[in-house]
Design an enzyme around this catalytic site. Structure first.
Site, PDB file in Angstrom:
ATOM      1  N   LYS A 116      55.248   8.679  40.228  1.00 15.34           N
ATOM      2  CA  LYS A 116      56.085   9.882  40.320  1.00 15.34           C
ATOM      3  C   LYS A 116      55.664  10.809  41.452  1.00 15.34           C
ATOM      4  O   LYS A 116      56.495  11.569  41.958  1.00 15.34           O
ATOM      5  CB  LYS A 116      56.050  10.619  38.994  1.00 15.34           C
ATOM      6  CG  LYS A 116      56.729   9.830  37.884  1.00 15.34           C
ATOM      7  CD  LYS A 116      56.502  10.507  36.573  1.00 15.34           C
ATOM      8  CE  LYS A 116      57.617  10.158  35.627  1.00 15.34           C
ATOM      9  NZ  LYS A 116      57.633  11.063  34.493  1.00 15.34           N
ATOM     10  N   GLU A 200      54.322  20.601  37.793  1.00 15.03           N
ATOM     11  CA  GLU A 200      55.654  21.050  38.189  1.00 15.03           C
ATOM     12  C   GLU A 200      55.973  22.346  37.473  1.00 15.03           C
ATOM     13  O   GLU A 200      55.550  22.564  36.345  1.00 15.03           O
ATOM     14  CB  GLU A 200      56.712  20.024  37.737  1.00 15.03           C
ATOM     15  CG  GLU A 200      57.071  19.000  38.769  1.00 15.03           C
ATOM     16  CD  GLU A 200      58.119  18.018  38.260  1.00 15.03           C
ATOM     17  OE1 GLU A 200      58.266  16.998  38.913  1.00 15.03           O
ATOM     18  OE2 GLU A 200      58.761  18.248  37.222  1.00 15.03           O
ATOM     19  N   ARG A 292      64.808   0.318  37.552  1.00 11.51           N
ATOM     20  CA  ARG A 292      65.167  -0.738  36.593  1.00 11.51           C
ATOM     21  C   ARG A 292      66.525  -0.401  35.995  1.00 11.51           C
ATOM     22  O   ARG A 292      67.081   0.656  36.262  1.00 11.51           O
ATOM     23  CB  ARG A 292      64.136  -0.748  35.468  1.00 11.51           C
ATOM     24  CG  ARG A 292      64.015   0.654  34.852  1.00 11.51           C
ATOM     25  CD  ARG A 292      63.123   0.680  33.627  1.00 11.51           C
ATOM     26  NE  ARG A 292      62.755   2.032  33.243  1.00 11.51           N
ATOM     27  CZ  ARG A 292      63.444   2.823  32.420  1.00 11.51           C
ATOM     28  NH1 ARG A 292      64.601   2.409  31.915  1.00 11.51           N
ATOM     29  NH2 ARG A 292      63.016   4.028  32.108  1.00 11.51           N
TER      30      ARG A 292
HETATM   31  P1  ADP Z   1      59.791  10.287  31.892  1.00  8.30           P
HETATM   32  O1  ADP Z   1      59.273   9.386  32.953  1.00  8.30           O
HETATM   33  O2  ADP Z   1      58.937  10.347  30.708  1.00  8.30           O
HETATM   34  O3  ADP Z   1      61.245  10.015  31.623  1.00  8.30           O
HETATM   35  P2  ADP Z   1      60.669  12.664  33.355  1.00  8.30           P
HETATM   36  O4  ADP Z   1      59.962  13.216  34.537  1.00  8.30           O
HETATM   37  O5  ADP Z   1      61.942  11.958  33.581  1.00  8.30           O
HETATM   38  O6  ADP Z   1      59.674  11.744  32.535  1.00  8.30           O
HETATM   39  O7  ADP Z   1      60.899  13.853  32.326  1.00  8.30           O
HETATM   40  C1  ADP Z   1      61.377  13.602  31.022  1.00  8.30           C
HETATM   41  C2  ADP Z   1      62.093  14.836  30.500  1.00  8.30           C
HETATM   42  O8  ADP Z   1      61.202  15.963  30.482  1.00  8.30           O
HETATM   43  C3  ADP Z   1      63.272  15.296  31.333  1.00  8.30           C
HETATM   44  O9  ADP Z   1      64.446  14.613  31.005  1.00  8.30           O
HETATM   45  C4  ADP Z   1      63.333  16.767  30.992  1.00  8.30           C
HETATM   46  O10 ADP Z   1      63.938  16.972  29.736  1.00  8.30           O
HETATM   47  C5  ADP Z   1      61.880  17.143  30.861  1.00  8.30           C
HETATM   48  N1  ADP Z   1      61.310  17.644  32.126  1.00  8.30           N
HETATM   49  C6  ADP Z   1      60.684  16.921  33.070  1.00  8.30           C
HETATM   50  N2  ADP Z   1      60.272  17.688  34.102  1.00  8.30           N
HETATM   51  C7  ADP Z   1      60.652  18.948  33.813  1.00  8.30           C
HETATM   52  C8  ADP Z   1      60.511  20.223  34.463  1.00  8.30           C
HETATM   53  N3  ADP Z   1      59.887  20.339  35.635  1.00  8.30           N
HETATM   54  N4  ADP Z   1      61.034  21.324  33.836  1.00  8.30           N
HETATM   55  C9  ADP Z   1      61.656  21.216  32.655  1.00  8.30           C
HETATM   56  N5  ADP Z   1      61.815  20.051  31.992  1.00  8.30           N
HETATM   57  C10 ADP Z   1      61.323  18.930  32.539  1.00  8.30           C
HETATM   58  P1  ADP Z   2      65.819   5.336  29.968  1.00  3.17           P
HETATM   59  O1  ADP Z   2      64.991   5.958  31.063  1.00  3.17           O
HETATM   60  O2  ADP Z   2      66.440   4.045  30.284  1.00  3.17           O
HETATM   61  O3  ADP Z   2      66.682   6.318  29.301  1.00  3.17           O
HETATM   62  P2  ADP Z   2      63.691   5.426  28.045  1.00  3.17           P
HETATM   63  O4  ADP Z   2      63.009   6.575  28.710  1.00  3.17           O
HETATM   64  O5  ADP Z   2      64.173   5.565  26.657  1.00  3.17           O
HETATM   65  O6  ADP Z   2      64.827   4.842  28.906  1.00  3.17           O
HETATM   66  O7  ADP Z   2      62.731   4.176  28.149  1.00  3.17           O
HETATM   67  C1  ADP Z   2      63.184   2.901  27.813  1.00  3.17           C
HETATM   68  C2  ADP Z   2      62.046   2.128  27.286  1.00  3.17           C
HETATM   69  O8  ADP Z   2      61.086   1.959  28.296  1.00  3.17           O
HETATM   70  C3  ADP Z   2      61.336   2.776  26.127  1.00  3.17           C
HETATM   71  O9  ADP Z   2      60.921   1.739  25.261  1.00  3.17           O
HETATM   72  C4  ADP Z   2      60.159   3.481  26.785  1.00  3.17           C
HETATM   73  O10 ADP Z   2      59.114   3.637  25.873  1.00  3.17           O
HETATM   74  C5  ADP Z   2      59.847   2.513  27.898  1.00  3.17           C
HETATM   75  N1  ADP Z   2      59.288   3.080  29.110  1.00  3.17           N
HETATM   76  C6  ADP Z   2      59.918   3.846  30.009  1.00  3.17           C
HETATM   77  N2  ADP Z   2      59.135   4.127  31.063  1.00  3.17           N
HETATM   78  C7  ADP Z   2      57.952   3.513  30.841  1.00  3.17           C
HETATM   79  C8  ADP Z   2      56.703   3.401  31.567  1.00  3.17           C
HETATM   80  N3  ADP Z   2      56.524   3.989  32.743  1.00  3.17           N
HETATM   81  N4  ADP Z   2      55.722   2.685  31.008  1.00  3.17           N
HETATM   82  C9  ADP Z   2      55.898   2.099  29.824  1.00  3.17           C
HETATM   83  N5  ADP Z   2      57.035   2.150  29.105  1.00  3.17           N
HETATM   84  C10 ADP Z   2      58.037   2.851  29.594  1.00  3.17           C
END
Ligand code: ADP
Ligand code: ADP
Ligand code: MG
Length: 454
Positions: A116, A200, A292
């Protein structure tokens, strides 16, 4: 063109990939752990191969076991699905080193966009706005605390290798920040094998809006956006397309920024660029890229008519993008809800068990992607997603009515699921008006706890 495809995943996404392979005339070889020998994907595939014990570390995360099994089965390519090894650059490299095709971007592209912190830099370089934060990984506590003070609290501490809503903490004060940082580092190391952290600014009342892209390494196109703001513990539960909050001119800018980024990194395959969107200022900020297929891809398929899994397999087989941007049109509105084996009345406690009396919704504009069948025993080893109910209709209002109708048709006997939650959401005034943000659902769940336990 590929002749055989090895599926290194399980559950509903394995079933989804088998369907795409079959329509392309590709032989589907399904990997399974000992706990999944009776899975629907195993039943549907042309061939099934045992790759190890139930524990994912020994099967679905076991790179050597998967490569050996795929080779022995004479597979041309490996599809990683989502989760597990889907964003593991070493796995993508190992597949290629073993003489097979990885259905996804190159290991190097995963390294750049899957981490990231480096993805943030790539976005900045491509002119895509990012959330204000640390330029790189946090090196030491006092430097990080200074950056945090400068950005202003609350601050989000995120794992560079995080995913699935895990590896994120919010610090409201400098004291909390100094207390959480070492904990977050240890947790990230344990969960992702990488203790790297970055910070962030917390964007309050933001919406999660993401753009689906397809690339062939030279050219990229977008397939519009998905709105995924209804989340619990940063995990999506209800997703839709188009976003009810996006003015057309912002949509155009947002989607163009995603294409610019995908082209800048020569992206190959299907990917998703995630943003936070402030619907008052109309500002959007890149947060991460998922390199993906995503869980919620069907809503995009409904509004565009594309088969995204087919497209990613064709691109992996060496095809160029088959569409120009102007060929990608959208129509109507699609909504997906995640049906998890969890009890919403008991704080979403996982509820593995046996399925009896399964009744699946059907009818116009209705799709249920699932791995369930009558008598199926849901194993306790993996995530709780049982299926996704997706509906399409001409307008958002009609799509919500259709979702309610389809949810009433769905009956999963023997298990507690998130169905009652989605029924309540579909009737909620603010959901119907599209007025929500990423931190809307959690307080709503508390306020509606008694209704959820009825
Ligand atoms: P992940 O890899 O776990 O999906 P993300 O960076 O996509 O992590 O963040 C997951 C969720 O966390 C986002 O969909 C949002 O709801 C919240 N989030 C992430 N970054 C921020 C931020 N800087 N401020 C507020 N909410 C955030
Ligand atoms: P999407 O981003 O497709 O909405 P999710 O955040 O729900 O999906 O993640 C889909 C699946 O992948 C879940 O089972 C989650 O636990 C897994 N997952 C997502 N990102 C990672 C990661 N960086 N490492 C391990 N598992 C992950
Ligand atoms: Mg994300």
């Amino acid at each position: 063109m590929l002749k055989s495809l090895f599926i290194a995943n399980r559950g509903e996404i394995a079933v989804r990939i088998i369907r795409a392979a079959r329509e392309l005339g590709i032989r589907a070889i399904q990997a399974h752990s000992a706990a999944d020998a009776t899975s629907l994907a195993v039943r549907m595939a042309d061939e099934a191969v045992d790759i190890g014990p139930p524990h994912a570390a020994k099967s679905y995360l076991n790179i050597q076991a998967i490569i050996d099994a795929a080779r022995a089965a004479k597979a041309d390519a490996i599809h990683p699905g989502y989760g597990f090894l889907a964003e593991n650059a070493a796995f993508a490299d190992a597949v290629v080193a073993a003489g097979m095709i990885f259905v996804g971007p190159s290991g190097d592209a995963i390294r750049t966009m899957g981490d990231k912190v480096s993805a943030r830099s790539a976005a900045e370089k491509a002119g895509v706005p990012v959330v204000p934060g640390s330029g790189g990984r946090i090196a030491d506590l006092s430097e990080a605390a200074q950056i945090a003070e400068r950005i202003g609290f609350p601050i989000m501490i995120k794992a560079a290798a995080g995913g699935g809503g895990r590896g994120i903490r919010i610090a409201n004060t400098r004291e909390e920040f100094e207390q959480f940082l070492p904990q977050a580092q240890a947790e990230a190391q344990a969960a992702f094998g990488d203790g790297g952290l970055y910070i962030e600014k917390v964007i309050a009342r933001a919406r999660h809006i993401e753009v689906q892209v397809l690339g062939d390494g030279e050219r990229a196109i977008h397939c519009f956006e998905r709105e995924c703001s209804l989340q619990r513990r940063r995990q999506k539960l209800w997703e839709e397309a188009p976003s009810p909050a996006l003015p057309e001119e912002v949509r155009r800018k947002l989607c163009a920024s995603a294409v610019a980024l995908a082209e800048a990194v020569h992206y190959k395959g299907a990917g998703t660029i995630e943003y936070l969107y402030d619907d008052e200022s109309h500002d959007f900020y890149f947060i991460e890229m998922n390199t993906r297929i995503q869980v919620e891809h069907p809503v995009t398929e409904f509004i565009t008519g594309l088969d995204l899994v087919r497209e990613m397999i064709l691109i992996a087989g060496g095809a160029r993008l088959r569409h120009q941007q102007k060929d990608i049109r959208r129509q109507g509105h699609a909504i997906e809800v995640r049906i998890n084996a969890e009890d919403p009345a008991k704080n979403f406690m996982p509820f593995p068990g046996s399925v009896s009396g399964l009744r699946v919704p059907g009818g116009p504009g209705t799709r249920f992607d699932t791995m369930l069948y009558d008598g199926y025993q849901v194993p306790p080893f993996y995530d709780s997603l049982l299926g996704k109910l997706i509906v399409w209709d001409e307008t958002r209002e009609q799509a919500i009515a259709r979702m309610k109708r389809a949810l009433h048709e769905l009956d999963i006997g023997g298990l507690k699921t998130t169905k009652p939650l989605h029924l309540l959401l579909a009737e909620d005034g603010e959901v119907r008006k599209g007025q929500f943000h990423t931190r809307w659902l959690e307080p709503w769940l508390e306020a509606n706890a008694t209704r959820l336990s009825q």
